[in-house]
Design a protein around this motif. Structure first.
Motif, PDB file in Angstrom:
ATOM      1  N   HIS A   1      54.780  76.931 -15.599  1.00 40.83           N
ATOM      2  CA  HIS A   1      53.841  77.142 -14.492  1.00 40.83           C
ATOM      3  C   HIS A   1      53.905  78.581 -13.963  1.00 40.83           C
ATOM      4  O   HIS A   1      52.880  79.164 -13.599  1.00 40.83           O
ATOM      5  CB  HIS A   1      54.121  76.134 -13.364  1.00 40.83           C
ATOM      6  N   ASP A   2      55.102  79.132 -13.943  1.00 40.20           N
ATOM      7  CA  ASP A   2      55.248  80.520 -13.469  1.00 40.20           C
ATOM      8  C   ASP A   2      54.462  81.489 -14.352  1.00 40.20           C
ATOM      9  O   ASP A   2      53.868  82.457 -13.863  1.00 40.20           O
ATOM     10  CB  ASP A   2      56.735  80.903 -13.461  1.00 40.20           C
ATOM     11  N   ASP A   3      54.454  81.224 -15.635  1.00 41.29           N
ATOM     12  CA  ASP A   3      53.713  82.112 -16.544  1.00 41.29           C
ATOM     13  C   ASP A   3      52.202  82.021 -16.304  1.00 41.29           C
ATOM     14  O   ASP A   3      51.479  82.991 -16.522  1.00 41.29           O
ATOM     15  CB  ASP A   3      54.055  81.788 -18.006  1.00 41.29           C
ATOM     16  N   ILE A   4      51.742  80.864 -15.842  1.00 40.97           N
ATOM     17  CA  ILE A   4      50.317  80.754 -15.479  1.00 40.97           C
ATOM     18  C   ILE A   4      50.070  81.621 -14.236  1.00 40.97           C
ATOM     19  O   ILE A   4      49.155  82.436 -14.195  1.00 40.97           O
ATOM     20  CB  ILE A   4      49.915  79.288 -15.179  1.00 40.97           C
ATOM     21  N   VAL A   5      50.953  81.422 -13.248  1.00 42.39           N
ATOM     22  CA  VAL A   5      50.818  82.174 -11.995  1.00 42.39           C
ATOM     23  C   VAL A   5      50.862  83.686 -12.262  1.00 42.39           C
ATOM     24  O   VAL A   5      50.072  84.450 -11.712  1.00 42.39           O
ATOM     25  CB  VAL A   5      51.962  81.777 -11.013  1.00 42.39           C
ATOM     26  N   ASP A   6      51.791  84.086 -13.102  1.00 42.36           N
ATOM     27  CA  ASP A   6      51.977  85.524 -13.387  1.00 42.36           C
ATOM     28  C   ASP A   6      51.002  86.060 -14.441  1.00 42.36           C
ATOM     29  O   ASP A   6      51.063  87.245 -14.776  1.00 42.36           O
ATOM     30  CB  ASP A   6      53.407  85.779 -13.916  1.00 42.36           C
ATOM     31  N   GLU A   7      50.208  85.184 -15.003  1.00 44.45           N
ATOM     32  CA  GLU A   7      49.312  85.564 -16.115  1.00 44.45           C
ATOM     33  C   GLU A   7      50.093  86.265 -17.224  1.00 44.45           C
ATOM     34  O   GLU A   7      49.675  87.293 -17.768  1.00 44.45           O
ATOM     35  CB  GLU A   7      48.168  86.458 -15.616  1.00 44.45           C
TER      36      GLU A   7
ATOM     37  N   PHE B   1      53.896  86.970 -22.543  1.00 46.45           N
ATOM     38  CA  PHE B   1      55.077  86.644 -23.347  1.00 46.45           C
ATOM     39  C   PHE B   1      56.105  85.884 -22.529  1.00 46.45           C
ATOM     40  O   PHE B   1      56.220  86.059 -21.329  1.00 46.45           O
ATOM     41  CB  PHE B   1      55.738  87.929 -23.876  1.00 46.45           C
ATOM     42  N   ARG B   2      56.845  85.058 -23.232  1.00 48.04           N
ATOM     43  CA  ARG B   2      58.021  84.403 -22.660  1.00 48.04           C
ATOM     44  C   ARG B   2      59.068  84.388 -23.755  1.00 48.04           C
ATOM     45  O   ARG B   2      58.826  83.874 -24.835  1.00 48.04           O
ATOM     46  CB  ARG B   2      57.650  82.986 -22.193  1.00 48.04           C
ATOM     47  N   ARG B   3      60.196  85.002 -23.461  1.00 47.30           N
ATOM     48  CA  ARG B   3      61.314  85.048 -24.423  1.00 47.30           C
ATOM     49  C   ARG B   3      60.856  85.465 -25.828  1.00 47.30           C
ATOM     50  O   ARG B   3      61.067  84.749 -26.806  1.00 47.30           O
ATOM     51  CB  ARG B   3      62.008  83.697 -24.503  1.00 47.30           C
TER      52      ARG B   3
HETATM   53 MG    MG Z   1      57.295  85.273 -14.050  1.00 48.63          MG
END
Ligand code: MG
Ligand code: FPP
Length: 319
Positions: free
Chosen positions: A83-89, A92-94
């Motif tokens: 969800h944070d990645d949606i908020v932050d647009e 990439f993640r890891r």
């Molecule tokens: Mg973030």
């Protein structure tokens, strides 16, 4: 699980339990369709489940419940990152494409909800209201923290006390719960549970400050472009004693220079050290030598990460 050599050594006493947590995570994320959900949950360092397993002394018995709880904690964390990645647009993640970026926000919201529900179901299996209470309270605080971070006004983002409030809620609260749940599951008295909670608090605060320093210092930083002012920026402002030197339309490179020139990273990483020292001091209150030793190693690992970031900063500023 993705851990470096040093963390693998620290995890040595709980590695068999952590592997069981991995299996639980994979089993609980099966869905009736070909979708790579597990991939998005599989790359973490497992710091929160490890905290719980260390405190629960999972290697001495009572293991099954501790493993289910550690799984639930990691699933909550994973759902919050989705969800944070949606908020932050985020893109990439890891080192992988973020789920929202690859599949779109609708899929990502629902994927996060699914992982979240799995976490609640896992905790519910223990049929223990005290555990459920600690667990759900931390989830509420975490959501509140992320919410607060989103709605803060720019001027409030520059204030150190707001920064601590946000990182306490969004990050340290889940570490508090992880440590405390380990102690609770093992049947420790309320005094030990409280020490465990404080150990989680200090670890979590230091962890987020170090993460924020790394984020701003790295080339792939996204925080500032989203107007998330973090402690190195606040520290630089305090050191420069001029609160008008930064503004929303400042270029990222200019801001990074301002932080380096005014020792913002030193300020923030110094604060992280205070949290780590506070945690280390608390260890003497714990009754079991093996737990003390394991958690000392765990804390030292985080301090080592802190020193690595600091070294990178000092090298860059002298270059
Ligand atoms: Mg973030
Ligand atoms: C990462 O922060 C985000 C958090 C630690 C908390 C996220 C919480 C939510 C999205 C609330 C919803 C919660 C649930 C349980 C669904 P960051 O952006 O500073 O870290 P990053 O650099 O890893 O993205």
């Amino acid at each position: 699980m993705k851990v470096d050599k040093l963390l693998e050594q620290v995890y040595e006493p709980i590695l068999p339990s952590l592997h069981k947590v991995e299996e639980e995570i994979v089993n609980r994320l099966s869905i009736d369709y070909d979708f790579p959900l597990k991939k998005y949950v599989s790359m973490g360092k497992r710091l929160r489940p490890a905290s719980l397993l260390f405190m629960a002394r999972a290697y001495t018995g009572l293991e099954r419940g501790a493993i289910i709880l550690a799984t639930a904690i990691e699933l909550i964390h994973a759902s919050s990152l989705i969800h944070d990645d949606i908020v932050d647009e985020a893109q990439f993640r890891r080192d992988n494409l973020a789920l929202n970026y690859r599949f779109g926000n609708s899929v990502a919201v629902l994927a996060g909800d699914f992982v979240f529900s799995r976490a609640i179901m896992a905790t519910n299996e223990l049929r223990n209201p005290d555990i459920m209470d600690v667990f759900l309270s931390s989830v509420l605080v975490m959501v509140e923290g992320e919410f607060l971070e989103e709605i803060l006004k720019f001027e409030d983002r520059l204030k150190e006390d707001f920064y601590y409030k946000v990182i306490y809620k969004k990050t340290a609260s889940l570490f508090e719960a992880s440590f405390k749940l380990g102690a609770l599951w093992r049947g420790m008295n309320s005094e030990v549970q409280e020490t465990a909670r404080k150990l989680g608090y200090n670890f979590g605060m230091a962890y987020q400050i170090i993460d924020d320093c790394e984020d701003l210092f790295s080339d792939t930083d996204s925080d500032i472009s989203l107007e998330k002012i973090t402690l190195p920026v606040i520290g630089a402002l305090i050191n420069s004693s001029n609160h008008h030197e930064i503004s929303l339309d400042m270029e990222l490179e200019e801001l990074k220079r301002f932080v380096i020139e005014n020792d913002g990273y030193e300020y923030a990483l110094g604060k992280a050290k205070v949290f780590l020292d506070n945690g280390i001091k608390l260890l003497e209150k714990l009754p079991d030598r093996d737990v003390v030793e394991n958690l000392e190693n765990f804390y030292n690992y985080l301090n080592y990460k802190r020193e690595e970031v600091l070294k990178g900063v000092l090298d860059a500023s002298s270059a």
